[in-house]
Design an enzyme around this catalytic site. Structure first.
Site: not given
Lengths: 393, 352
Positions: B87, B157
């Protein structure tokens, strides 16, 4: 020639170190610890270090234990698959079937003082560290009796008394953590090492290289194990890495490439790595392995690889079949004995599932526990924030 | 117009845009869900600007939520491509691309994974124009990430990290509530000459279905919308939480409480005037978001409104938010700011 089974375990008259030749005398199942040497099928490839020998010292007892443990892990993962589809396990579930040789081979080379830390694909590693099936299933179903008291779930299995530091959801985050564990071990003169496991997807994370540099600079007893199952979720290694030779990516850190589907090769490599790490600092082990399931239960696993590939690996490289062939060819056990063992294991797993299903979910007060030490006087509110207020001790 | 899905069995039905006076348009279009609307926006963005690129993990085949379906086939692998799992690298790379005058549309697979890139966003993207005295900028950068609870997401999540980013002058933070809003807001974010972090409520990817006009349209940033008018209390929220709040408003109405519901849309910079005008009218404010209450963006709204409307307030500002714990696994129903929690808070605020 008497091919009768010897019921007594003492076979001292005929205790040769047997290589791949057949012995005409059938040994008694599982109790023989006399050494056998087996050659690994695939040689080791090394980077900046000597390869370990391909001849692995083992024993009938050990090979049989491999079989039993791997079969148990396999059955557990398949049971988890059905439980997930039955919606008893919710959230995320990443299965390890196909990779069992790693968990089992590693344990054979180390002690419980050596630490293991891994990613979210941790069910079998937990069992390898001595975790109980019922604890695993309870945790998967989010029950109180789970190994993390139901608060972690599939991705967060831990076992403190076996130096298993878990179970991590964020990819690659466990790598610097693992090097930190190794630092503590060196500092404390534990004569133990840390196995930090990560996948081929995590191999491209910056934190891996930061951790490698520090581990190499300070000669930490850290063994970085790249479980290369060739797919980072749905991305094949050749599409995400310029150099998919993960054992060489440490550059100045030595590395070894190992056939991760061969439990004996894994054992040999881990033994070698432990000796190396205690003397010379970090080493990378790239385990060439494969997972049959998709990345997680929401991934069918067939959109980015062919079913032929999956079944091909299953036919040719399956770790359990390999060990089964070894057991049969060395007359350590008969087909029937192995099948009976598998039946027992199946029952063991089914019993554990049934037991786990009975256990209760954690109390709702557990929502607030273990955030801080003794929860530090944190105020917790009820629905409207005005009436119900509780200060946690 | 809008499909209210599974109201009784699931957490909520779905709130469509087009209620209030300042809605985008009452044009009809095709019935689309959130990921299709976002997909359309991306198609239009790439079509209208040849120097725009979409990249991130797994976007090539369409992405894990299908938001990028068809882009690689239509615009080619040189404009729509996968990145490795890094990322920090992805966002840094995007900043560089944007600094050369391109539109970099970055996807972070889940907002929970955005933290390795946090340094790049805060220290590089937000400050680039400022520290170079306007010689350089990365305004073409848009970072898209699915955020929010999904029922079974667990710790990694389900997070709502918007508050971290609202604390950074130099970037914008935008959160749509529905498919029609998402398409317009995403196109505005992509074309905005500032770096934008665009959080998409993942629960609504399939759940929310709405008529979305097929043409290219933009919804202005930093303009909040009053989606339901009322007189007794102002409710402010964003993203998926608005649907829950609307249900609470409907229930409150049965008890004679008239609620005004505002969709903030852009959290940074946020439309203080609209909220201020509303609170001056009603005298009460309730803010609701999924993120934990301490340090959540509701605190900023509360403090600002207190400064501006102190004498008009009839009751303390109420915040109904996620609890101060990590996002839990089995305890999700207790953690979430549910309709009943909001309803209770509405009643106690009104009866203060």
């Amino acid at each position: 020639m008497a091919l009768s089974r010897l019921s007594s375990r003492s076979n001292t008259f005929l205790k040769p170190a047997i290589t791949a030749l057949h012995s005409p005398i059938r040994r008694h199942v599982s109790t023989d610890t006399s050494p056998i040497t087996i050659e690994t099928a695939v040689p080791f490839t090394s980077h900046l270090c000597e390869s370990p020998s391909r001849s692995v010292e083992t024993s009938s007892e050990e090979i049989l234990a491999f079989f039993r443990d791997m079969a148990r892990m396999r059955r557990m993962e398949i049971a988890a698959d059905s439980l997930y589809k039955a919606k008893l396990i919710r959230g995320f579930c990443h299965l390890y079937d196909g990779q069992e040789a790693l968990a089992v081979g590693m344990e054979a080379a180390i002690t419980k003082k050596d630490a293991i830390i891994t990613s979210y694909r941790d069910h079998c590693t937990f069992i390898g560290r001595g975790g109980k099936l019922v604890d695993a299933f309870s945790e998967l179903m989010g029950r109180k009796t789970g190994c993390s008291h139901g608060k972690g779930g599939s991705m967060h299995f831990y076992k403190k008394d076996a130096s298993f530091y878990g179970g991590h959801g964020i990819v690659g985050a466990q790598i610097p953590l693992g090097c930190g564990l190794a630092f503590a071990q060196k500092y404390n003169k534990d004569e133990a090492v840390t196995f930090t496991m990560y996948g081929d997807g995590a191999a491209n994370q910056g934190q891996l290289f930061e951790a490698l540099n520090i581990a190499a600079l300070w000669d930490l007893p850290a063994i970085l194990v790249c479980e290369n199952n060739h797919y980072g979720m749905g991305t094949a290694t050749w599409r995400s890495a310029k150099s998919p030779a993960y054992f060489k990516r440490g550059d100045y850190v030595p590395g070894l490439k190992v056939d991760g589907m061969d439990a004996l090769a894994v054992k040999q490599a881990c033994k070698f790595a432990k000796e190396h790490a205690l003397k010379n600092g970090p080493i990378i082990l790239e385990m060439d392995t494969y997972r049959y399931h998709g990345h997680s239960m929401s991934d069918p696993g067939s959109t980015y690889r062919t079913r032929d590939e999956i079944s091909g690996v299953r036919q040719v490289r399956d770790p359990i079949e390999r060990v089964r062939k070894l057991l049969l060819s060395h007359d350590i056990a008969t087909e029937k004995e192995l099948k009976d063992m598998e039946k027992e294991i199946r029952k063991e797993v089914d019993d554990a599932v049934a037991q786990a299903k009975e256990s209760p979910v954690p109390d709702s007060s557990e929502l607030f526990t273990n955030m801080y030490v003794k929860d530090c006087g944190v105020e917790s509110f009820g629905a409207d924030r005005k009436d119900l207020k509780v200060t946690l001790p | 117009m809008a499909a209210l899905l599974g109201r009784s069995c699931r957490r909520f039905g779905f709130l469509s845009s087009g209620h209030g006076a300042r809605s985008v348009s009452t044009e009809t279009g095709k019935s689309l869900n959130l990921y299709s609307a976002i997909n359309q926006a991306l198609h239009i963005a790439l079509d209208s600007d040849p120097r725009s690129y979409v990249f991130g993990e797994d976007v090539g085949f369409g992405g894990v939520f299908r938001c990028t379906t068809g882009l690689a086939e239509r615009f080619g692998k040189n404009r729509v491509f996968n990145t490795p799992l890094c990322e920090q690298g992805i966002v840094g790379f995007g900043i560089g691309l944007a600094a050369m005058g391109n539109r970099a549309i970055v996807e972070i697979q889940f907002a929970d994974y955005i933290y390795p890139a946090f340094d790049q966003i805060v220290n590089e993207a937000a400050k680039f124009r400022y520290r170079s005295g306007n010689q350089f900028n990365c305004g073409g950068l848009t970072i898209r990430a699915p955020y929010g609870a999904v029922g079974h997401g667990g710790h990694y999540h389900s997070q709502s990290p918007e508050a971290f980013f609202c604390h950074v002058p130099g970037i914008k933070v935008v959160i749509p509530r529905s498919p029609r809003e998402a398409k317009g807001l995403l196109l505005s974010s992509i074309r905005d000459p500032n770096p934008v972090v665009f959080f998409e409520p993942k629960w609504l990817y399939r759940q929310a279905v709405e008529e979305v006009p097929e043409h290219d349209y933009m919804i202005p940033l930093s303009e909040a919308e009053v989606i339901r008018e009322g007189n007794d209390i102002t409710l402010v929220g964003w993203g998926a939480q608005l649907t829950i709040m609307e249900q609470a408003c409907l229930d409150a109405e049965k008890e004679g409480i008239s609620c005004e519901l505002i969709d903030l849309k852009t959290l940074l910079p946020w439309d203080k005037e609209t909220v201020e005008a509303s609170v001056k009218k009603t005298g009460r404010l309730l803010i609701s978001h999924e993120a934990p209450i301490t340090g959540g963006f509701g605190a900023e709204i509360s403090a600002t409104i207190l400064e501006r409307c102190f004498l008009k307030l009839e009751a303390p500002v109420s915040r109904v938010c996620g609890l101060d714990t990590p996002f839990p696994l089995v305890f999700e129903p207790f953690y979430m700011p549910t309709k009943n929690k909001i309803l209770d808070a509405i009643k106690s605020t009104v009866n203060y």
